[in-house]
Design an enzyme around this catalytic site. Sequence first.
Site, mmCIF file in Angstrom:
data_model
loop_
_atom_site.group_PDB
_atom_site.id
_atom_site.type_symbol
_atom_site.label_atom_id
_atom_site.label_comp_id
_atom_site.label_asym_id
_atom_site.label_seq_id
_atom_site.Cartn_x
_atom_site.Cartn_y
_atom_site.Cartn_z
ATOM 1 N N GLU A 152 0.821 -1.212 0.000
ATOM 2 C CA GLU A 152 0.000 0.000 0.000
ATOM 3 C C GLU A 152 0.857 1.266 0.000
ATOM 4 O OE1 GLU A 152 -3.520 2.144 2.672
ATOM 5 O OE2 GLU A 152 -2.372 0.463 3.497
ATOM 6 N N GLU A 184 -12.045 3.106 5.337
ATOM 7 C CA GLU A 184 -11.005 3.409 6.316
ATOM 8 C C GLU A 184 -10.939 4.918 6.536
ATOM 9 O OE1 GLU A 184 -6.556 1.706 7.177
ATOM 10 O OE2 GLU A 184 -6.806 2.948 5.403
#
Length: 259
Positions: free
Chosen positions: A143, A240
């Site tokens: 990520e 998120e």
Amino acid sequence: MTKLAANLTMLFTELPFLDRFGAAAKAGFKGVEFLFPYGFRPEEINDKLQTNNLELVLHNLPAGNWEGGERGIACHPNRVSEFNEGVEEALRYAKVFGLKQVNCLVGIAPAGVSAEELKSTVVSNLKFAADRLQTAGIRLLIEPINTFDIPGFYLNGTHQALDLIKATGSNNIFIQYDIYHMQRMEGELAATIKANLASIKHVQLADNPGRFEPGTGEINYRFLFQFLDELGYEGWIGCEYKPKAGTSEGLGWRKDHGL
């Protein structure tokens, strides 16, 4: 069809962690994700998943001393054995959950290490993790993170992620594309997603500025949800974000965005 997963590290934080599974199911989520499971026995978490008919779609490899500010250790040359042990621990948990993918936060680049050594360390660690996870049919994700929120984070762009994947020679490493982080670092969200869709196996969201829920900032999420559907993206989208005024109170954004 858009599939939203509640990130239980960020959402429903007014409840103890194990109680957040029931809250997510009650709110209509079918999938969940979180940063780390390692503070609980895997069977405890799996029981909550089964009881609430939820699919776990993602968690991270161990990332060092999180409370002390570490954000991953894959780029630390002097902690390779610790990284390898973390891969084995993540694999043990993921097998209990039937998890299909695990994310690696590569970490903040340590001072005094050359660019060449940083890259070679990351590449070697990622190849090890990808190979071990592949034995259980689990994908490894990496990520890119924005360096405004986490200064010095080693992996901070889509093209860098693709370069690292290529350097490993592995066919079991893919990108976790966080829309919030990449809006801050790159922009060009739609074009980047379209160009690299084959390498993107998980998406996360939050609006910018503030990292709050969609509809509170500058990102056109109504367009992006439709765009991902049109491209044929079949993965989950992890929510998120930091709720601006409470998780349940802020969930109206889903209806506002046609979800």
